[in-house]
Design a protein around this motif. Structure first.
Motif: not given
Length: 351
Positions: A294-296, A322-326
């Motif tokens: 949800n925060e994402a 690029e590595m914040l949400y993998v």
């Protein structure tokens, strides 16, 4: 006695400002008001304060130095003045009117205007913009009473008066306010070719990873430069909700990821933030995934709003964009957000 020109020259000599022809051309308009307000009451049996001078509506593009000139002007004044962001002022007005109505006051504009005019002779507004119908419907009567009480208004704006509340609902009811502004304020454009805000960020690192003491120290230095050591809380009201920006000054806000993305905010909230701000400093962006989905999602919506409004972003994060949400649902869609975060680090971003 320090004139506005004196103070501007002193800041240039100290290296705090770079001289700008458009800014220098605007100084006499501010000095006219300062000098008039400094005049003593007339002598005689019936002493009377001089007639208030005509105010100033200083408009122009983002980052041209309007807010800085306002700060210099207020610093030179010898009379009670209040320097406030226009949106914050109107929120205070609405809150006080609501309180008075609950107490049975039929026309709360009168006591609200009196309370303001009893406290100050000068109202120095930053970033006058009117997008809310509730503001549009009361500013005319409010300002009429402030002017009648002898208040002098000096304001900055990104828009020429004719473009205030442009395409707004029932705009014909707002047009008398534009006429009042043009009658009581000198309208002047600050037509500089330079975006001084971008100059301050030009070539400066704006994305810091990893988050931690080193990143925070660098952001502290940027915040000090952008806010000139001044800050206040700004509370935005969106569809009955309050959105709090804990640290704000002159269109620049500083908040944490938790402040803006861990709370139940939605697209309308982020659009309002993007409308009000020119620079957002967002700290402590974590790595995201299914555990904080949800925060994402809120983070993606926030970045989209900032991107579309071309708000400058300074950020500290746990990892490169690029590595914040993998991993997790939406990781493919997050690639667009990562791309936008990269683009927003470019030297020519913003404005």
């Amino acid at each position: 006695m320090t004139t506005v020109q004196d103070l501007y020259d002193a800041r240039v000599a100290a290296g705090a400002l770079k001289p700008d022809d458009a800014q220098i051309a605007a100084l006499p308009a501010l000095e006219r008001i300062r000098a008039a307000l400094a005049e003593p009451p007339r002598r005689g049996l019936f002493r009377k304060a001089p007639e208030p001078p005509k105010g100033l509506y200083l408009w122009g593009g983002v980052g041209r130095g309007k807010s800085m000139l306002m700060d210099l002007f207020v610093e030179t004044l010898s009379v009670p003045a209040r320097r406030v962001h226009f949106h914050g002022f109107m929120q205070e007005v609405h809150a006080e009117m609501h309180r008075l109505r609950k107490d049975g006051v039929e026309d709360p504009i009168k006591p609200v205007a009196k309370a303001v005019s009893d406290d100050v002779r000068v109202l120095a507004f930053d970033e006058m913009q009117i997008t809310d119908i509730t503001d549009a419907m009361i500013v005319g009567r409010l300002f009429e009473r402030l002017f009648a009480a002898g208040c002098v208004v000096v304001t900055t704006s990104n828009r020429v008066p004719d473009d205030l509340y442009k395409d707004g609902l029932n705009r014909q009811l707002f047009l008398p306010f534009i006429e009042l502004i043009e009658e009581r304020l000198e309208v002047r454009e600050l037509a500089s070719d330079r975006d001084h805000r971008q100059d301050r960020l030009q070539g400066t690192q704006v994305y810091f990873t990893p988050s931690g003491p080193e990143a925070r120290a660098k952001i502290d230095a940027l915040w000090e430069e952008l806010s000139h050591g001044q800050e206040e809380e700004l509370v935005l009201h969106v569809k009955g909700r309050q959105v709090e920006l804990p640290r704000f000054h002159n269109g620049v806000a500083r908040a944490s990821f938790y402040d803006l993305c861990a709370r139940p905010l939605g697209p309308a909230d982020y659009l309002k933030i993007a409308e009000v701000l020119r620079v957002l400093i967002l700290e402590d962006i974590p790595q995201m995934g299914s555990h904080n989905f949800n925060e994402a999602k809120r983070f993606v919506t926030l970045i989209d709003a900032l991107y579309e409004a071309r708000v400058a972003l300074v950020a500290s994060a746990a990892a490169a964009p690029e590595m914040l949400y993998v991993e997790g649902a939406g990781s493919f869609e997050f690639e667009r957000t990562a791309s936008r975060l990269r683009e927003m680090q470019a030297a020519d971003w913003g404005g």
